[in-house]
Enzyme design. Structure first.
Site, short mmCIF file in Angstrom:
data_model
loop_
_atom_site.label_atom_id
_atom_site.label_comp_id
_atom_site.label_asym_id
_atom_site.label_seq_id
_atom_site.Cartn_x
_atom_site.Cartn_y
_atom_site.Cartn_z
N GLY A 1 -37.64 18.43 41.96
CA GLY A 1 -38.65 18.06 40.97
C GLY A 1 -39.99 17.60 41.52
N ASP B 1 -36.37 7.21 36.06
CA ASP B 1 -35.83 7.01 34.72
C ASP B 1 -34.99 5.72 34.73
OD1 ASP B 1 -35.02 7.54 32.12
OD2 ASP B 1 -33.59 9.09 32.67
N ASP C 1 -37.73 20.19 35.19
CA ASP C 1 -37.11 21.39 34.64
C ASP C 1 -36.30 21.16 33.37
OD1 ASP C 1 -34.96 19.96 35.98
OD2 ASP C 1 -33.79 21.80 35.75
N ARG D 1 -40.55 24.40 35.60
CA ARG D 1 -41.11 23.63 36.71
C ARG D 1 -42.54 24.06 37.03
NH1 ARG D 1 -36.89 20.74 39.11
NH2 ARG D 1 -34.88 21.77 39.24
P1 5GP Z 1 -32.78 8.26 37.52
O1 5GP Z 1 -31.84 8.20 38.70
O2 5GP Z 1 -34.04 7.42 37.73
O3 5GP Z 1 -32.09 7.92 36.22
O4 5GP Z 1 -33.16 9.77 37.32
C1 5GP Z 1 -34.10 10.38 38.07
C2 5GP Z 1 -33.98 11.89 38.00
O5 5GP Z 1 -33.53 12.37 36.71
C3 5GP Z 1 -35.35 12.49 38.19
O6 5GP Z 1 -35.62 12.69 39.54
C4 5GP Z 1 -35.27 13.78 37.38
O7 5GP Z 1 -34.76 14.81 38.20
C5 5GP Z 1 -34.28 13.47 36.28
N1 5GP Z 1 -35.00 13.12 35.01
C6 5GP Z 1 -35.18 11.89 34.48
N2 5GP Z 1 -35.88 11.94 33.33
C7 5GP Z 1 -36.17 13.26 33.12
C8 5GP Z 1 -36.91 13.96 32.09
O8 5GP Z 1 -37.45 13.42 31.12
N3 5GP Z 1 -36.99 15.32 32.25
C9 5GP Z 1 -36.43 16.01 33.29
N4 5GP Z 1 -36.60 17.32 33.31
N5 5GP Z 1 -35.74 15.36 34.27
C10 5GP Z 1 -35.61 14.00 34.20
#
Ligand code: 5GP
Length: 176
Positions: free
Chosen positions: A46, A104, A161, A167
């Protein structure tokens, strides 16, 4: 408006707004790391687009390397990070800046940044193009340098994505 997988997405952050945000982050990093030689670690897939734009604006002597993580089960724990492409550079004594697309919940970065510290990095900071403050569950990985804070809705584009598609979009789109 764009359509993927039968769903509609509306532009929520324009390509111009993204570039302005990247400029702000680069300016802050250039100032904070003056006199140092940071090692950037781009988290694939990403973050490839953000990393590319950001690196063009970094005026410091620096290096970049890439990792790719497998999303893992058992997200309640701070379990080990499974690497598809592992770290190939020795981080011992280095000022490391991790480049992410979006933070996130923070689970992924919580585990990875902890590992970098254990490997002997001198310092570990996080830059993320996007950040969802309302979703964050690990305060220790609030990105020090982020482009834009956004509400906790699903977004695509600018590296992010939906089933590996979208992407390539230069703007960011939110599901309507
Ligand atoms: P975390 O570990 O912080 O919960 O998640 C991070 C990863 O989840 C990011 O690097 C990304 O790949 C994916 N992610 C989190 N939110 C989104 C979103 O709104 N859209 C997309 N496409 N991927 C997300």
């Amino acid at each position: 408006m764009v359509k993927y997988e039968g769903m509609e997405f509306a532009e929520s952050i324009s390509a111009n707004e993204i570039q302005e945000a990247v400029n702000r982050v680069a300016t802050a990093i250039n100032a904070d790391y003056a006199g140092r030689e940071p090692l950037f670690v781009c988290v694939l897939n990403g973050a490839f687009m953000y990393a590319s734009d950001l690196m063009k604006r970094i005026t410091l002597p620096c290096e970049i390397t890439f990792v790719r993580m497998k999303s893992y089960e058992g997200t309640e724990t701070t379990g080990k990070v499974n690497m598809l492409i592992p770290l190939q550079v020795d981080v011992k004594g280095r000022d490391v800046i991790v480049i992410e697309d979006i933070v996130d919940t923070g689970i992924t970065m919580h585990a990875f940044m902890e590992e970098l510290r254990k490997m002997g990095a001198k310092s570990v900071e996080l830059t993320s193009m996007l950040y969802k403050p309302e979703s964050l569950r690990y305060e220790d990985v609030k990105p020090k340098y982020y482009g834009l804070a956004i509400p906790p809705a699903f977004i695509i584009g600018y590296g992010l994505d939906i089933n590996e598609k979208a992407r390539n979009l230069a703007s960011i789109y939110t599901k309507v």
